[in-house]
Enzyme design. Structure first.
Site, PDB file in Angstrom:
ATOM      1  CE  LYS A  13      91.210  43.308  36.242  1.00  0.00           C
ATOM      2  NZ  LYS A  13      90.946  41.993  36.429  1.00  0.00           N
ATOM      3  NE  ARG A  88      93.313  42.521  42.662  1.00  0.00           N
ATOM      4  CZ  ARG A  88      93.804  42.078  41.484  1.00  0.00           C
ATOM      5  NH1 ARG A  88      94.600  43.091  41.003  1.00  0.00           N
ATOM      6  NH2 ARG A  88      93.509  40.976  40.914  1.00  0.00           N
ATOM      7  NE  ARG A 127      94.450  34.132  33.377  1.00  0.00           N
ATOM      8  CZ  ARG A 127      94.049  35.247  34.000  1.00  0.00           C
ATOM      9  NH1 ARG A 127      93.386  36.165  33.255  1.00  0.00           N
ATOM     10  NH2 ARG A 127      94.556  35.233  35.376  1.00  0.00           N
ATOM     11  NE  ARG A 161      98.248  35.336  36.954  1.00  0.00           N
ATOM     12  CZ  ARG A 161      97.405  36.277  37.034  1.00  0.00           C
ATOM     13  NH1 ARG A 161      97.223  37.016  36.028  1.00  0.00           N
ATOM     14  NH2 ARG A 161      97.060  36.498  38.107  1.00  0.00           N
ATOM     15  NE  ARG A 172      93.981  35.408  40.752  1.00  0.00           N
ATOM     16  CZ  ARG A 172      94.048  35.336  39.635  1.00  0.00           C
ATOM     17  NH1 ARG A 172      94.065  33.799  39.182  1.00  0.00           N
ATOM     18  NH2 ARG A 172      94.130  35.945  38.586  1.00  0.00           N
TER      19      ARG A 172
HETATM   20  P1  AMP Z   1      96.180  39.980  38.620  1.00  0.00           P
HETATM   21  O1  AMP Z   1      97.351  39.607  37.728  1.00  0.00           O
HETATM   22  O2  AMP Z   1      95.879  41.392  38.515  1.00  0.00           O
HETATM   23  O3  AMP Z   1      95.006  39.058  38.713  1.00  0.00           O
HETATM   24  O4  AMP Z   1      97.020  40.231  40.049  1.00  0.00           O
HETATM   25  C1  AMP Z   1      97.528  38.856  40.753  1.00  0.00           C
HETATM   26  C2  AMP Z   1      97.525  38.778  42.035  1.00  0.00           C
HETATM   27  O5  AMP Z   1      98.640  39.847  42.557  1.00  0.00           O
HETATM   28  C3  AMP Z   1      96.209  39.079  42.813  1.00  0.00           C
HETATM   29  O6  AMP Z   1      95.562  37.853  43.275  1.00  0.00           O
HETATM   30  C4  AMP Z   1      96.869  39.490  44.136  1.00  0.00           C
HETATM   31  O7  AMP Z   1      97.521  38.839  45.073  1.00  0.00           O
HETATM   32  C5  AMP Z   1      97.925  40.570  43.853  1.00  0.00           C
HETATM   33  N1  AMP Z   1      97.621  42.046  43.338  1.00  0.00           N
HETATM   34  C6  AMP Z   1      97.712  42.303  42.186  1.00  0.00           C
HETATM   35  N2  AMP Z   1      97.108  43.840  42.077  1.00  0.00           N
HETATM   36  C7  AMP Z   1      97.043  44.021  43.416  1.00  0.00           C
HETATM   37  C8  AMP Z   1      96.553  45.040  44.047  1.00  0.00           C
HETATM   38  N3  AMP Z   1      96.094  46.067  43.271  1.00  0.00           N
HETATM   39  N4  AMP Z   1      96.318  45.133  45.385  1.00  0.00           N
HETATM   40  C9  AMP Z   1      96.781  44.094  46.203  1.00  0.00           C
HETATM   41  N5  AMP Z   1      96.873  42.816  45.418  1.00  0.00           N
HETATM   42  C10 AMP Z   1      97.443  42.965  44.271  1.00  0.00           C
END
Ligand code: AMP
Length: 219
Positions: A13, A88, A127, A161, A172
């Protein structure tokens, strides 16, 4: 134009959102990036979110929705946004509709990048990104042209990360399966959902996204 990119973590994404940003004049809004910036800056939001993120869970809807509301009010989002990692949950999906409607706008596409979980664990584990400009790389699939030098900005520092460790990745993926995948029918009912194969090459996925976004939107 406003687009939601859905799909499990590691499904591409972020990479696709960055490519579409330039090509369609849209702004990538990644709630994950916003949260990581809040953690790094030590804000209240960052402090509340850190433990949840480290465990691979979802940060509370209130925090996320307030963040998006504030971001959408900024001038650079006026010509449209690509929501990456948001919504989400069902509550976030409904809130997004309200936030766009209150600005006289609406969602044009919800696109799911489908992916195989085992492949994702492998993809995510390798990554990393350029510390300076955020360009994404991978130990096996996408190395910089010159080892240790970012193709995009020439930077030489890279970061991984904290939540890309295999156990956290599995948590996740489970959060995606249990809380995010159930919102797909919400978009299907509104005839907004397109499902793409996120396991195709990055260029193939970009090509399919571009073709979709260049078609006139039926309302
Ligand atoms: P991402 O970079 O999108 O994979 O997000 C990393 C982490 O941030 C996720 O595993 C969640 O803990 C938190 N997170 C990101 N976006 C959201 C969202 N829309 N709702 C809830 N938690 C989020």
């Amino acid at each position: 134009m406003n687009i939601v990119l859905l799909g499990p973590p590691g499904g591409g994404k972020g990479t696709q959102a960055k490519r579409l940003e330039d090509r369609f004049g849209l702004k990538q809004l990644s709630t994950g990036d916003m949260l990581r910036a809040a953690v790094a800056a030590g804000t209240d939001t960052g402090k509340k979110a850190k433990a949840v993120m480290d465990a691979g869970g979802l940060v509370s809807d209130d925090i996320i929705i307030a963040m998006i509301d504030e971001r959408l009010s900024q001038a650079d989002c006026r010509s449209g946004a690509i929501f990456d990692g948001f919504p989400r949950t069902a509550a976030q999906a409904e809130a997004l509709d309200r936030l766009l409607a209150s600005r006289g706008s609406r969602l044009d596409h919800a696109i799911e990048l489908k992916a195989d979980e085992e492949v994702l664990v492998q993809r995510i584990a390798g990554r990393y990104s350029c510390k300076r400009c955020g360009a994404g790389y991978h130990d096996h699939f996408q190395r910089p042209k010159t080892d240790g030098v970012c193709d995009a900005c020439g930077g030489s520092e890279f970061v991984r990360r904290d939540d890309d460790k295999p156990d956290t990745v599995r948590a996740r993926l489970e959060a995606y399966r249990l809380q995010t995948a159930p919102i797909l029918p919400y978009y299907e009912r509104q005839a907004l959902l397109t499902r793409l194969d996120g396991m195709a090459t990055m260029d193939e996925v970009t090509g399919q996204l571009e073709a979709l976004l260049r078609k006139p939107v039926k309302r």
